[in-house]
Design a protein around this motif. Structure first.
Motif, PDB file in Angstrom:
ATOM      1  N   ALA A 170       0.812  -1.211   0.000  1.00  0.00           N
ATOM      2  CA  ALA A 170       0.000   0.000   0.000  1.00  0.00           C
ATOM      3  C   ALA A 170       0.849   1.267   0.000  1.00  0.00           C
ATOM      4  CB  ALA A 170      -0.928   0.004   1.212  1.00  0.00           C
ATOM      5  N   GLY A 171       0.409   2.248  -0.767  1.00  0.00           N
ATOM      6  CA  GLY A 171       1.105   3.521  -0.806  1.00  0.00           C
ATOM      7  C   GLY A 171       1.119   4.226   0.535  1.00  0.00           C
ATOM      8  N   ASP A 172       0.027   4.123   1.313  1.00  0.00           N
ATOM      9  CA  ASP A 172      -0.016   4.737   2.639  1.00  0.00           C
ATOM     10  C   ASP A 172       1.064   4.164   3.552  1.00  0.00           C
ATOM     11  OD1 ASP A 172      -2.112   6.340   1.897  1.00  0.00           O
ATOM     12  OD2 ASP A 172      -3.657   5.218   2.977  1.00  0.00           O
ATOM     13  N   SER A 173       1.330   2.883   3.424  1.00  0.00           N
ATOM     14  CA  SER A 173       2.371   2.247   4.239  1.00  0.00           C
ATOM     15  C   SER A 173       3.733   2.856   3.941  1.00  0.00           C
ATOM     16  CB  SER A 173       2.405   0.743   3.958  1.00  0.00           C
ATOM     17  OG  SER A 173       1.169   0.139   4.265  1.00  0.00           O
ATOM     18  N   LEU A 174       4.008   3.077   2.672  1.00  0.00           N
ATOM     19  CA  LEU A 174       5.300   3.642   2.282  1.00  0.00           C
ATOM     20  C   LEU A 174       5.441   5.068   2.799  1.00  0.00           C
ATOM     21  CD1 LEU A 174       7.906   3.051   0.764  1.00  0.00           C
ATOM     22  CD2 LEU A 174       6.809   3.908  -1.317  1.00  0.00           C
ATOM     23  N   GLU A 175       4.366   5.825   2.789  1.00  0.00           N
ATOM     24  CA  GLU A 175       4.422   7.192   3.282  1.00  0.00           C
ATOM     25  C   GLU A 175       4.708   7.215   4.780  1.00  0.00           C
ATOM     26  OE1 GLU A 175       4.889  11.046   3.107  1.00  0.00           O
ATOM     27  OE2 GLU A 175       4.580   9.749   1.365  1.00  0.00           O
ATOM     28  N   ILE A 176       4.140   6.279   5.523  1.00  0.00           N
ATOM     29  CA  ILE A 176       4.426   6.194   6.958  1.00  0.00           C
ATOM     30  C   ILE A 176       5.904   5.892   7.187  1.00  0.00           C
ATOM     31  CG2 ILE A 176       4.066   4.713   8.987  1.00  0.00           C
ATOM     32  CD1 ILE A 176       1.098   4.666   8.225  1.00  0.00           C
ATOM     33  N   VAL A 177       6.468   4.997   6.395  1.00  0.00           N
ATOM     34  CA  VAL A 177       7.890   4.692   6.533  1.00  0.00           C
ATOM     35  C   VAL A 177       8.725   5.937   6.253  1.00  0.00           C
ATOM     36  CG1 VAL A 177       9.825   3.411   5.539  1.00  0.00           C
ATOM     37  CG2 VAL A 177       7.693   2.225   6.092  1.00  0.00           C
ATOM     38  N   ARG A 178       8.380   6.679   5.227  1.00  0.00           N
ATOM     39  CA  ARG A 178       9.117   7.907   4.936  1.00  0.00           C
ATOM     40  C   ARG A 178       9.089   8.861   6.130  1.00  0.00           C
ATOM     41  NH1 ARG A 178       6.364   7.829  -0.450  1.00  0.00           N
ATOM     42  NH2 ARG A 178       7.905   7.213  -2.038  1.00  0.00           N
ATOM     43  N   GLN A 179       7.918   9.007   6.732  1.00  0.00           N
ATOM     44  CA  GLN A 179       7.786   9.900   7.884  1.00  0.00           C
ATOM     45  C   GLN A 179       8.612   9.412   9.064  1.00  0.00           C
ATOM     46  OE1 GLN A 179       3.574   9.945   8.542  1.00  0.00           O
ATOM     47  NE2 GLN A 179       3.121  11.061   6.639  1.00  0.00           N
ATOM     48  N   GLN A 180       8.570   8.098   9.303  1.00  0.00           N
ATOM     49  CA  GLN A 180       9.313   7.538  10.431  1.00  0.00           C
ATOM     50  C   GLN A 180      10.822   7.645  10.213  1.00  0.00           C
ATOM     51  OE1 GLN A 180       8.130   6.046  13.490  1.00  0.00           O
ATOM     52  NE2 GLN A 180       6.412   7.303  12.817  1.00  0.00           N
ATOM     53  N   ARG A 181      11.269   7.443   9.002  1.00  0.00           N
ATOM     54  CA  ARG A 181      12.696   7.605   8.706  1.00  0.00           C
ATOM     55  C   ARG A 181      13.127   9.045   8.938  1.00  0.00           C
ATOM     56  NH1 ARG A 181      12.646   4.306   2.950  1.00  0.00           N
ATOM     57  NH2 ARG A 181      13.161   2.211   3.751  1.00  0.00           N
ATOM     58  N   LYS A 182      12.308   9.982   8.534  1.00  0.00           N
ATOM     59  CA  LYS A 182      12.645  11.389   8.712  1.00  0.00           C
ATOM     60  C   LYS A 182      12.716  11.752  10.188  1.00  0.00           C
ATOM     61  CE  LYS A 182      11.266  16.003   7.150  1.00  0.00           C
ATOM     62  NZ  LYS A 182      10.279  16.774   6.333  1.00  0.00           N
ATOM     63  N   MET A 183      11.801  11.233  10.983  1.00  0.00           N
ATOM     64  CA  MET A 183      11.783  11.511  12.416  1.00  0.00           C
ATOM     65  C   MET A 183      13.015  10.933  13.108  1.00  0.00           C
ATOM     66  SD  MET A 183       7.771  10.885  13.367  1.00  0.00           S
ATOM     67  CE  MET A 183       8.152  10.941  15.132  1.00  0.00           C
ATOM     68  N   ARG A 184      13.428   9.737  12.695  1.00  0.00           N
ATOM     69  CA  ARG A 184      14.558   9.072  13.345  1.00  0.00           C
ATOM     70  C   ARG A 184      15.890   9.695  12.944  1.00  0.00           C
ATOM     71  NH1 ARG A 184      13.701   2.552  13.290  1.00  0.00           N
ATOM     72  NH2 ARG A 184      11.494   2.467  13.877  1.00  0.00           N
ATOM     73  N   GLY A 185      15.981  10.142  11.704  1.00  0.00           N
ATOM     74  CA  GLY A 185      17.260  10.613  11.212  1.00  0.00           C
ATOM     75  C   GLY A 185      18.216   9.457  10.997  1.00  0.00           C
ATOM     76  N   ARG A 186      19.455   9.773  10.780  1.00  0.00           N
ATOM     77  CA  ARG A 186      20.457   8.748  10.478  1.00  0.00           C
ATOM     78  C   ARG A 186      20.894   7.964  11.706  1.00  0.00           C
ATOM     79  NH1 ARG A 186      24.572  11.720   6.152  1.00  0.00           N
ATOM     80  NH2 ARG A 186      22.988  12.140   4.543  1.00  0.00           N
ATOM     81  N   SER A 187      20.589   8.474  12.882  1.00  0.00           N
ATOM     82  CA  SER A 187      21.065   7.801  14.094  1.00  0.00           C
ATOM     83  C   SER A 187      20.177   6.639  14.507  1.00  0.00           C
ATOM     84  CB  SER A 187      21.145   8.810  15.244  1.00  0.00           C
ATOM     85  OG  SER A 187      19.862   9.366  15.513  1.00  0.00           O
ATOM     86  N   GLY A 188      18.943   6.591  14.012  1.00  0.00           N
ATOM     87  CA  GLY A 188      18.034   5.527  14.419  1.00  0.00           C
ATOM     88  C   GLY A 188      18.274   4.242  13.661  1.00  0.00           C
TER      89      GLY A 188
END
Length: 458
Positions: A245-263
């Motif tokens: 699902a496209g919505d799932s991918l958008e959530i991953v994008r948001q979570q990656r952005k929140m975590r940054g490279r350190s997560g």
């Protein structure tokens, strides 16, 4: 140095994305030299690639090689995979106690498989969590899977009574403690499905779109958020497998952005069918799968993720059941279908030819990234020292999908009759030819040399 094999006159897909015309020399199953020309390379055997592409073998990180005929699946399905250019697979294995079942499966696969193989462990109980460090260390397995779709009544029907958020949390925490480990999760909120399914059945619906409507994309997306959030709390690398699902991918994008490279990383795997097959596909019930195939908007959203790097890997989710398990209505038919041998041809046809996806990106998605994520340092690239898992690919060759020549235990394909452009014409596993011109070699049939891939970092 006398080489065992030289492949000359090839357009070689080197790491970094460049195509380099030249030759590859193989010694003792590994790539020993990459040269601009083969003039100075002495070898016992020389293959003239005729200017065709030379790609690294496909690493399919998502197959089920014991869901068709467990006694012979590693024989038939490894051949089916090799026909399409797959040289390594990771198959899912689960049992009540993996400490007891693993040696049996490994021994059988070593006898039967003509390609290299590893396993993921399916976690369905607290016993699996409690023994995770032991089975990882003993058997060299660093990837696991938890099935959110088997919570509650859905799990009880399969004999799984311990799958809940507590198991998710403890399994993530145990995975985080294992060096190089990653947790894959099937994300699908089955607790809402009993609300959505009865009206569809009452209306007499018996179509592929009804299967999508009874488990719509937002149920996957909700679970994706939960998994990402729990993984952030435990510091665990996760992989959202077979994203649909496209919505799932958008959530991953948001979570990656929140975590940054350190997560910890969030990997995303999708499958060729979520990039090609929609919920009005003419094969109908033959294309029933979990999670369901979606509409065109989701297909386009996932292709955007393929192009922009949001999608990490492509897995076939291959299941080799017989058609008789499908010849029922949409509610009673089995889920899943064969597809391992079509992973690369579908990506070449739909991605490279129809959408202009760079060949370098296809190599990342079908080989390099899976080798990196799943601790297979000898796989995934054409480079000196790597295993000589190589594909001679004709990007302009057109063939029609026909399950009758697939070698699989399964006797159907949802892609039957589809004309695909771009096929491997030779598949080599550690320097030995397994497939040539659309058929498995006699040597590979008589003497399978598939090797178990132990993936625990040393």
């Amino acid at each position: 140095m006398m080489l065992d094999l030289v492949l000359k006159n090839a357009q070689i897909a080197l790491p970094g994305g460049d195509l380099s015309f030249g030759a590859v020399g193989v010694k003792d199953g590994r790539i020993a030299v990459i040269a601009e020309a083969a003039d100075d390379l002495a070898a016992r055997e020389t293959i003239d690639c005729g200017g065709l592409l030379l790609l690294p073998g496909v690493v399919d990180p998502h197959v089920h090689f014991d869901f068709g005929n467990p006694e012979t699946d590693f024989e038939t399905e490894s051949r089916a995979a090799a026909l399409g250019g797959t040289t390594s697979i990771l198959s899912f294995h689960r049992s009540k106690d993996i400490r007891d079942s693993f040696p049996v499966v490994k021994e059988r696969a070593e006898r039967q498989s003509c390609i290299d193989f590893g396993l993921h462990f399916g976690l369905t109980s607290q016993l699996h969590v409690e023994t995770l460090e032991e089975i990882s260390r003993r058997f060299g397995v660093t990837s696991f899977k938890l099935y959110m779709m088997y919570k509650g009544a859905a799990g009880a029907a399969k004999g799984f009574t311990e799958i809940d958020d507590a198991l998710l949390y403890t399994a993530l925490r145990a995975t985080a403690a294992i060096p190089g480990a990653v947790m894959g999760v099937h994300c699908e909120n089955v607790e809402v499905i009993p609300v959505l399914r009865p009206p569809l059945k009452a209306a007499g619906r018996n179509d592929l779109k009804a299967w999508n409507e009874q488990s719509p994309g937002f149920l996957e997306a909700e679970n994706v958020f939960r998994v990402c959030y729990f993984a952030a709390q435990t510091g665990t690398p996760v992989n959202i497998v077979h994203m649909s699902a496209g919505d799932s991918l958008e959530i991953v994008r948001q979570q990656r952005k929140m975590r940054g490279r350190s997560g910890p990383p969030i990997h995303v795997e999708t499958c060729p069918h979520y990039l090609v097959v929609d919920d009005e596909w003419p094969a109908g019930v033959l294309a029933k799968v979990n999670p369901p195939v979606r509409g065109r908007a989701d297909i386009e959203a996932l292709w955007e993720g393929v192009f922009d790097g949001s999608v990490t890997t492509i897995g076939s989710d291959h299941v080799a059941r017989k058609r008789e398990t499908k010849d029922k209505d949409i509610w009673g038919a089995s889920a899943g279908f064969p597809g391992s041998g079509l992973l690369l041809p579908l990506m070449l046809h739909e991605g490279f030819h129809r959408r202009g996806l760079p060949l370098s990106r296809i190599v990342e998605l079908t080989s390099a990234n899976a080798a990196r994520i799943y601790n297979m340092p000898s796989k995934g690239a054409i480079a000196v020292g790597k295993d000589a898992d190589l594909l001679v690919v004709d990007p302009d060759l057109e063939r029609t999908v026909d399950h009758a020549v697939s070698e699989s235990y399964s006797d159907y394909s949802p892609y039957q009759g589809m004309r695909l452009k771009g096929w491997p014409v030779r598949t080599l596993v550690r320097g030995r030819t397994v497939m040539q011109d659309g058929r498995i070699t006699d040597e590979a049939r008589a003497n399978p040399w598939g090797r178990y891939l132990e993936r625990m970092p040393r």
